[in-house]
Design an enzyme around this catalytic site. Structure first.
Site, PDB file in Angstrom:
ATOM      1  N   HIS A 179       0.810  -1.228   0.000  1.00 10.59           N
ATOM      2  CA  HIS A 179       0.000   0.000   0.000  1.00 10.59           C
ATOM      3  C   HIS A 179       0.834   1.265   0.000  1.00 10.59           C
ATOM      4  O   HIS A 179       0.277   2.359   0.156  1.00 10.59           O
ATOM      5  CB  HIS A 179      -0.921   0.048   1.212  1.00 10.59           C
ATOM      6  N   LYS A 231      -7.543  14.450   4.261  1.00  8.62           N
ATOM      7  CA  LYS A 231      -6.725  13.233   4.256  1.00  8.62           C
ATOM      8  C   LYS A 231      -5.665  13.415   5.320  1.00  8.62           C
ATOM      9  O   LYS A 231      -5.511  14.503   5.863  1.00  8.62           O
ATOM     10  CB  LYS A 231      -6.098  12.991   2.879  1.00  8.62           C
ATOM     11  N   ARG A 232      -4.938  12.352   5.636  1.00 15.07           N
ATOM     12  CA  ARG A 232      -3.854  12.487   6.593  1.00 15.07           C
ATOM     13  C   ARG A 232      -2.920  13.615   6.159  1.00 15.07           C
ATOM     14  O   ARG A 232      -2.726  13.841   4.968  1.00 15.07           O
ATOM     15  CB  ARG A 232      -3.056  11.176   6.679  1.00 15.07           C
ATOM     16  N   LYS A 257       1.449  14.506   0.353  1.00 16.62           N
ATOM     17  CA  LYS A 257       0.076  14.804  -0.084  1.00 16.62           C
ATOM     18  C   LYS A 257      -0.092  16.292  -0.397  1.00 16.62           C
ATOM     19  O   LYS A 257      -1.096  16.719  -0.930  1.00 16.62           O
ATOM     20  CB  LYS A 257      -0.925  14.364   0.984  1.00 16.62           C
ATOM     21  N   THR A 264      -8.335   6.714  -1.886  1.00 17.21           N
ATOM     22  CA  THR A 264      -9.683   6.169  -2.016  1.00 17.21           C
ATOM     23  C   THR A 264     -10.719   7.282  -1.844  1.00 17.21           C
ATOM     24  O   THR A 264     -11.832   7.174  -2.356  1.00 17.21           O
ATOM     25  CB  THR A 264      -9.949   5.047  -0.987  1.00 17.21           C
ATOM     26  N   LYS A 293     -14.486   8.441  -3.670  1.00 15.69           N
ATOM     27  CA  LYS A 293     -15.717   8.840  -2.965  1.00 15.69           C
ATOM     28  C   LYS A 293     -16.187  10.206  -3.441  1.00 15.69           C
ATOM     29  O   LYS A 293     -17.388  10.433  -3.661  1.00 15.69           O
ATOM     30  CB  LYS A 293     -15.471   8.876  -1.449  1.00 15.69           C
TER      31      LYS A 293
HETATM   32  C1  26Q Z   1       5.745   1.348   8.401  1.00 18.40           C
HETATM   33  C2  26Q Z   1       6.880   1.096   9.153  1.00 18.40           C
HETATM   34  C3  26Q Z   1       6.768   0.868  10.480  1.00 18.40           C
HETATM   35  C4  26Q Z   1       5.535   0.884  11.066  1.00 18.40           C
HETATM   36  C5  26Q Z   1       4.410   1.149  10.321  1.00 18.40           C
HETATM   37  C6  26Q Z   1       4.510   1.377   8.993  1.00 18.40           C
HETATM   38  C7  26Q Z   1       3.308   1.681   8.198  1.00 18.40           C
HETATM   39  C8  26Q Z   1       2.205   2.257   8.777  1.00 18.40           C
HETATM   40  C9  26Q Z   1       1.120   2.595   8.022  1.00 18.40           C
HETATM   41  C10 26Q Z   1       3.276   1.434   6.840  1.00 18.40           C
HETATM   42  C11 26Q Z   1       2.163   1.782   6.083  1.00 18.40           C
HETATM   43  C12 26Q Z   1       1.077   2.375   6.670  1.00 18.40           C
HETATM   44  C13 26Q Z   1      -0.112   2.808   5.950  1.00 18.40           C
HETATM   45  C14 26Q Z   1      -0.227   2.879   4.672  1.00 18.40           C
HETATM   46  C15 26Q Z   1      -1.434   3.400   4.039  1.00 18.40           C
HETATM   47  O1  26Q Z   1      -2.385   3.837   4.666  1.00 18.40           O
HETATM   48  N1  26Q Z   1      -1.456   3.382   2.724  1.00 18.40           N
HETATM   49  C16 26Q Z   1      -2.588   3.887   1.983  1.00 18.40           C
HETATM   50  O2  26Q Z   1      -3.348   2.759   1.564  1.00 18.40           O
HETATM   51  C17 26Q Z   1      -4.504   3.155   0.856  1.00 18.40           C
HETATM   52  C18 26Q Z   1      -5.290   1.906   0.561  1.00 18.40           C
HETATM   53  O3  26Q Z   1      -4.638   1.124  -0.376  1.00 18.40           O
HETATM   54  C19 26Q Z   1      -4.123   3.918  -0.414  1.00 18.40           C
HETATM   55  O4  26Q Z   1      -5.296   4.357  -1.029  1.00 18.40           O
HETATM   56  C20 26Q Z   1      -3.244   5.119  -0.061  1.00 18.40           C
HETATM   57  O5  26Q Z   1      -2.775   5.725  -1.255  1.00 18.40           O
HETATM   58  C21 26Q Z   1      -2.080   4.671   0.781  1.00 18.40           C
HETATM   59  O6  26Q Z   1      -1.357   5.805   1.222  1.00 18.40           O
END
Ligand code: 26Q
Length: 886
Positions: A361, A616-617, A622, A728, A732
């Site tokens: 992701h 968004k976050r 972004k 996503t 929407k």
């Molecule tokens: C990484 C290293 C250590 C601990 C945690 C993480 C970590 C934490 C959160 C890695 C990834 C995430 C989250 C990723 C995320 O939210 N990705 C989003 O996923 C959505 C669904 O597929 C996409 O639409 C977004 O583009 C994407 O940012």
């Protein structure tokens, strides 16, 4: 600095039915699911009698419709459940009537429910949409996750920016969960690995906790199918409470083990700066994996009628790992199969490989999870042994694919692909890479050249050399040994039978860039599964007026399940009656938002202004900063004009921001502070009035999204190209008749394709040009547009208050002074962004044109239903079919 939106660990699993078309006949009371569901939805005190009445008569939960789970999926960011549940049951009207008789409105009752915010953003919300689709489409699927005591923090905005406050979502009880005290598993940590008499390894754990299941039913739309989201809550094993310590008055000591176990489920992504924090996170991930796999395996064994055929496990079970958080499923499944069930390595490996699949992701390198080898070895010694074996097997595979004739190339491959990072090579292959100066390899023969007398150093030379290097060492920094790490994504790619990205462009980047070496080795593993969102929650329930309009103009409500019917709106894109009704609907939604904004922020906005939204976050990639600097540019231009010119030149806009910054992400928090400061100045400027308002909505969450998205006219998806995996909310917004301004990134690319180029405001650099643009920037060759320089100067002049924004503005400079020399290319894209925004104004002035664009967005959004996405996962990855209901 964390550059991530953080989500709770979660993952997805499915089991495949043994018969191709499973027919649902008898109620299955496995684990008591059905009996408890007969009183579901549960009776929250305020709506007790009404809810109970319907619950007892709803066909969903009380008839013989409960198919035992065959498949599993995970979730996090569910939002509220009530309207969704009664909506999927098509009982909204009846509930509203019943409540009215009790003197309540459905709206006030619904608003009492806190959001289930067990995730951070896109990743968690995607899984919730997937669960809705899985249930709706009758796929045998379950979700697994952790039952965090505190959901994602509540965001307060103060004069200093964001403040995080604990979100105690369970405080008043959670009527949507059913505790299964009879479904619990022991999860072990620490301890040691011993060799049994049969020569097999066995792990003796040093610390035990118990994971207890809490089930959250997920009803499908217009179907009897309800699937389950199983959340684990941790506690100390009952026989481990230290009664004697407690009786001796050592109360804290007696409760220590309990707190230790319970804290695993306290919060989502506990800070991981400290060693303690890291251990806690790893414990969270392992708890999720271990409890869920034990559960899956127990169910598989129960259904095996006494003779368990492990080779059939992958025909019945699939584990879809939602990002890398559940990677430990891989060594855990291997461990259980080998150490507990007695299978050989190669039997266990074949089964594991056929069972697990991985969805990526994010492509941000800092977001690819790595764990300290040393820490992992302490906490999970047996799993580390297994990971080492997988790594060794990978090295062998790489060598057998590429041979040893080109050691340089081979070494590069090994360094990039190995699961273990900063490790020496195993002895079996290390000889290949001996220091060429010590053992030069003859170019022609490829053999090692023996040292001759001429090469031999004398004692004197040697001692002089030693002296020299001692001196050099004294002048140099001491060499730092890089830490040994375990690369979770590499493990997922190696062990998974499928690896997928979440939008076409992202899946291409995954193949060409992030995992290119793996793609070259195993091209057949790589796939794309473009994300989707559920049209139930994201059109039908959150925008009932638009839903009714679509139903009216497409002559039925079939579109809710068959979104391709939305395209029928295309033929009415110029119809004046539809235009009028469409605009009226949007206006009603905007009025609701205006009163919400008044209540939350005190600002009044004009509902006839354009509602321009970026929610968004908060993350540098972004580029909320690009948006707010565009607003500053607009404001400055307005200030340079007289009132008449202002009115003639600008379309009135309400610019709405929302989103949370990760608590330790300092730059993201500065962006929030800057936006609120800009808003405070502009919103109080009497010259500006209704022409421009800038509002930061506090505490953006699923419920706020459900309110804002239906009222949106323009929404911003403006990430640096190549950095947003999919997005996503873009889907929407588009579904709700909102026009997007965006870069060619993530799912924007496909949305633009579907809705038509004329109905999407495109700007900015392309993904393939980003690397060279960054290089140009870093080499000082880039000359920023003078309008951008003007804006920075304006900000630095102090118009937005006494705060200095040096770090923020400095990060946009072409030097390394602050941060990363405009790594996200805000300056580069600024001119094309503001020019595009001018085109937006022109289009909006022509309301007929705008309304047509809006209709064509909804009409072109059918691809982005999560029903389509789930059908693709089911067919291409899980090999399952929908159940046939009778
Ligand atoms: C990484 C290293 C250590 C601990 C945690 C993480 C970590 C934490 C959160 C890695 C990834 C995430 C989250 C990723 C995320 O939210 N990705 C989003 O996923 C959505 C669904 O597929 C996409 O639409 C977004 O583009 C994407 O940012």
């Amino acid at each position: 600095v964390s550059l991530l939106t953080r989500v709770k660990p979660s993952f997805c699993v499915r089991c495949v039915s043994s018969e191709p078309k499973q027919r649902v006949r008898e109620p299955v009371t496995e684990e008591g699911v059905l009996s408890d569901l007969s009183t579901f939805p549960p009776d929250a005190a305020s709506i007790a009698s009404s809810i109970k009445y319907h619950a007892e008569f709803t066909p969903l939960f009380s008839s013989n419709n409960f198919e035992p789970s065959k498949a599993f999926f995970a979730t996090a960011q569910s939002g509220r459940a009530l309207l969704n549940a009664i909506g999927n049951l098509e009982l909204t009207g009846e509930y509203a009537d019943a409540l009215e008789k009790l003197g309540h409105t459905l709206e006030t009752v619904a608003s009492q429910e806190p959001d289930a915010a067990l995730g951070n953003g896109g990743l968690g919300r995607l899984a919730s949409c997937f669960l809705d689709s899985l249930a709706t489409l009758n796929y045998p699927a379950w979700g697994y996750g952790l039952r965090y005591k505190y959901g994602l923090f509540k965001q307060h905005l103060t004069k200093d920016g964001q403040e995080e406050v604990a979100e105690n979502w369970l405080e008043i009880g959670n009527p949507w969960e059913i505790v299964r005290n009879d479904v619990s598993y022991t999860v072990k940590f620490y301890g040691k690995v011993v060799m049994s008499s049969d020569g097999k390894s066995r792990w003796i754990g040093g610390e035990d906790i118990v994971a207890v299941a809490y089930d959250v039913p997920i009803p499908g739309y217009k179907t009897k199918t309800t699937i389950n989201l199983r959340l684990w809550s941790t506690k100390v094993p009952s026989d481990q409470f230290d009664l004697s310590a407690f009786n001796a008055g050592e109360h804290s000591k007696a409760c220590e083990a309990q707190t230790n176990a319970e804290k695993i489920c306290y919060i989502l992504y506990p800070g991981d700066e400290s060693e303690e924090g890291k251990i806690l996170r790893l414990k969270q991930q392992y708890t999720l994996c271990s409890a869920s796999l034990q559960d899956i395996i127990a169910r598989f064994e129960r259904r095996s009628d006494g003779s368990v055929r492990w080779e059939e496990f992958p025909d019945k079970v699939a584990v879809q790992m939602n990002d890398t958080h559940p990677t430990l499923c891989i060594p855990e499944l291997m461990r259980i199969l080998m150490d507990v069930k007695g299978l050989t390595w190669s039997e266990a490996w074949k089964i594991t490989e056929r069972t697990v699949a991985y969805t990526n992701h994010t492509v941000l390198p800092e977001a690819l999870e790595k764990w300290s080898y040393e820490l992992m070895q302490r906490l999970l010694p047996r799993h580390v042994e297994i990971i080492e074996m997988i790594d060794k097997q990978l090295i062998e595979d790489i060598i057998s694919e590429y041979g040893t004739s080109n050691p340089e190339m081979l070494e590069k491959k090994l360094v990039s692909m190995r699961i273990l990072e900063n490790f020496d090579l195993p002895a079996s292959v290390a000889g290949l890479f001996a220091n060429p100066e010590e053992n030069p390899i003859d170019d022609k023969t490829g053999e090692k050249v023996e040292a001759t007398d001429a090469d031999t150093v004398t004692d004197k030379e040697e001692s002089e050399g030693e002296e020299k290097s001692k001196n050099e060492a004294a002048n140099k920094e001491p060499a730092i040994t890089p830490p040994k790490m375990v690369r979770m994504a590499n493990l997922c790619v190696v062990a998974g039978h499928s690896v997928n990205g979440v939008a076409e462009i992202h899946s291409e980047i995954v193949k060409k860039d992030v995992f290119n070496d793996f793609f070259q080795l195993w091209p057949e593993k790589f796939q794309n599964k473009t994300n989707g969102v559920t049209p139930r929650r994201w059109i039908h329930f959150c925008n009932p007026d638009l839903s009714a309009l679509i139903t009216k103009w497409t002559s039925s409500n079939d579109w809710i399940l068959k979104t391709e019917k939305l395209s029928e709106l295309q033929k009415f894109a110029d119809n004046e009656d539809l235009h009028n009704e469409w605009r009226a609907t949007k206006r009603i939604n905007k009025i609701k938002v205006a009163s919400f904004l008044k209540e939350k922020t005190g600002y009044s906005v004009n509902p006839d202004a354009m509602f321009d939204i970026q929610v968004k976050r908060i993350h540098e990639y972004k580029r909320q900063l690009l948006n707010i600097l565009g607003i500053v540019y607009r404001y400055k231009k307005m200030k340079d004009m007289n009132a008449a010119e202002r009115k003639a030149n600008f379309v009135p806009r309400v610019c709405i921001f929302g989103g949370k910054a990760f608590s330790t992400y300092v730059q993201a928090k500065r962006i929030i502070k800057f936006i609120t400061d800009v808003g405070a100045t502009i919103n109080h400027d009497p010259d500006i009035g209704d022409l421009l308002k800038v509002i930061f909505v506090p505490d953006y969450n699923v419920t706020v999204a459900e309110l804002l998205i239906p009222a949106s006219e323009l929404s911003q998806h403006i990430s640096t190209a190549g950095m947003e995996a999919s997005g996503t909310s873009n889907m929407k917004f588009s579904m709700n008749g909102c026009i997007l301004i965006g870069t060619l990134d993530g799912a924007n690319v496909e949305i633009r394709q579907e809705v038509g180029e004329d109905n999407f405001f495109l700007f900015g650099a392309r993904a393939e040009d980003i690397a060279s643009l960054r290089k140009e920037r870093a080499e000082g060759k880039f000359v920023p547009d003078e309008r951008f320089e003007e804006v920075k100067k304006f900000v630095k002049s102090g118009v937005f208050g006494p705060h200095n924004y040096d770090e923020l503005m400095g990060s946009l400079e072409g030097n390394e002074g602050f941060g990363r020399a405009d790594y996200f290319l805000v300056a580069k894209d600024f001119p094309s962004y503001i020019e595009c925004q001018e085109k937006v104004d022109v289009a909006y002035r022509d309301q007929r044109r705008w309304t047509k664009m809006s209709i064509l967005n909804t009409a072109g959004s059918s691809k982005f239903s999560s029903d389509r996405t789930i059908h693709e996962y089911a067919k291409d990855i899980w090999n399952i079919q929908p159940l046939e209901l009778i």
